[in-house]
Design an enzyme around this catalytic site. Structure first.
Site, PDB file in Angstrom:
ATOM      1  N   LYS A 149       0.859  -1.187   0.000  1.00 11.94           N
ATOM      2  CA  LYS A 149       0.000   0.000   0.000  1.00 11.94           C
ATOM      3  C   LYS A 149       0.893   1.235   0.000  1.00 11.94           C
ATOM      4  O   LYS A 149       2.065   1.189   0.372  1.00 11.94           O
ATOM      5  CB  LYS A 149      -0.943   0.017   1.210  1.00 11.94           C
ATOM      6  CG  LYS A 149      -0.233   0.044   2.583  1.00 11.94           C
ATOM      7  CD  LYS A 149      -0.100   1.446   3.142  1.00 11.94           C
ATOM      8  CE  LYS A 149       0.598   1.426   4.502  1.00 11.94           C
ATOM      9  NZ  LYS A 149       1.727   2.365   4.566  1.00 11.94           N
ATOM     10  N   ASP A 209      -1.283  -1.400  11.068  1.00 13.09           N
ATOM     11  CA  ASP A 209      -1.944  -1.290   9.769  1.00 13.09           C
ATOM     12  C   ASP A 209      -2.275  -2.639   9.145  1.00 13.09           C
ATOM     13  O   ASP A 209      -2.679  -2.712   7.988  1.00 13.09           O
ATOM     14  CB  ASP A 209      -1.125  -0.435   8.796  1.00 13.09           C
ATOM     15  CG  ASP A 209       0.283  -0.954   8.580  1.00 13.09           C
ATOM     16  OD1 ASP A 209       0.646  -1.955   9.198  1.00 13.09           O
ATOM     17  OD2 ASP A 209       1.026  -0.339   7.788  1.00 13.09           O
TER      18      ASP A 209
END
Length: 270
Positions: A8, A133
């Site tokens: 990401k 995350d």
């Protein structure tokens, strides 16, 4: 069974406050991208095992987040012994969330392979126990991330068709090192508001707060950002806590790209 955990990037990253638990509250837009590792899980004939290939991963295999994800689920479910293999491609210490993705995909793969029937919300709760995350990679959709990066809001952001170039300058920056140099502050303008503006305004307004302390320490990063703009990027930034730099382009950058051979580069269309 095999899956491909993806990286990401962060579109903006605002560090807004220090938390009582020692972590920081942040606001960032997490965007999944196509740079991937490969993860395979098979039932084992004997004892459970975890092996690695590709980029060297520091630490004992049992300290890897993939193995920790397996052990986390094994506390609550009677999982059989497995053979798990991770082929590492996404650089580490790069701000791309590769290790977190590997952990989250391990949870999803085990859930699928052994019919645990865990809903996405339940998988996110397991993922939060592995890293801040990790939960993002369960649904793996563009979101506005809040608090420790583990609370999510939908965001109406469409970058379909934009060309993305990621450049990792063979420089690993640990999360601890990155956070040691920051001074949290509440922003004058919310990131959600800034990202709703035309992308041509992002260059001067959408900021990754880690850049202020890491660029003076590692000039290669600021040089890379300038280089991406010189190549025609409409927006360029550091991802996460570094050290990958990325650029968003309206058309694909021309090859050969002007980076040293020891840099890792990924290019794709969003």
């Amino acid at each position: 069974m095999i899956q491909f955990p993806n990286a990401k990037i962060n579109l903006g990253l605002q560090l807004v406050a220090k938390r009582p638990d020692g972590f920081h509250n942040l606001v960032s837009c997490f965007l999944p991208v196509g740079w991937t590792d490969a993860l395979e899980i098979l039932p084992a004939q004997g004892e459970a095992s975890f092996t690695l290939s590709g980029l060297p991963v520091p630490g004992a295999p049992t300290a890897n987040l993939c193995w920790k994800a397996y052990e986390l689920l094994r506390r609550d479910f009677e999982l059989p012994a497995i053979q798990m293999h991770l082929h590492k491609v996404i650089p580490m210490g790069a701000g791309l969330g590769g290790g977190s993705a590997d952990a989250a995909f391990t949870l999803k793969l085990l859930n699928q392979q052994f019919n645990l029937n865990l809903a996405e919300d339940a998988l996110e709760n397991y993922a939060r126990q592995l890293g801040s995350d990790c939960a993002f990679f369960i649904k793996n959709q563009t979101v506005l991330a809040l608090e420790k990066g583990d609370v999510f809001e939908p965001i109406g952001l469409n970058l379909k068709g934009w060309h993305l170039l990621l450049v990792y300058p063979s420089l690993a920056i640990s999360t601890a090192e990155a956070y040691a140099g920051v001074s949290p502050r509440f922003p004058e303008k919310s990131l959600k508001t800034l990202l709703a503006q035309d992308i041509s305004t992002w260059k001067n307004e959408v900021v990754n707060d880690f850049e202020a302390s890491l660029f003076p320490k590692y000039p290669v990063l600021s040089n890379l950002k300038a280089q991406l703009y010189q190549m025609g990027a409409v927006y360029a930034s550091m991802s996460g806590s570094g050290s990958t730099m990325y650029g968003l382009f309206q058309t694909a950058p021309e090859w050969p790209l002007p980076f040293p051979e020891d840099y890792s580069v990924w290019q794709g269309v969003l």
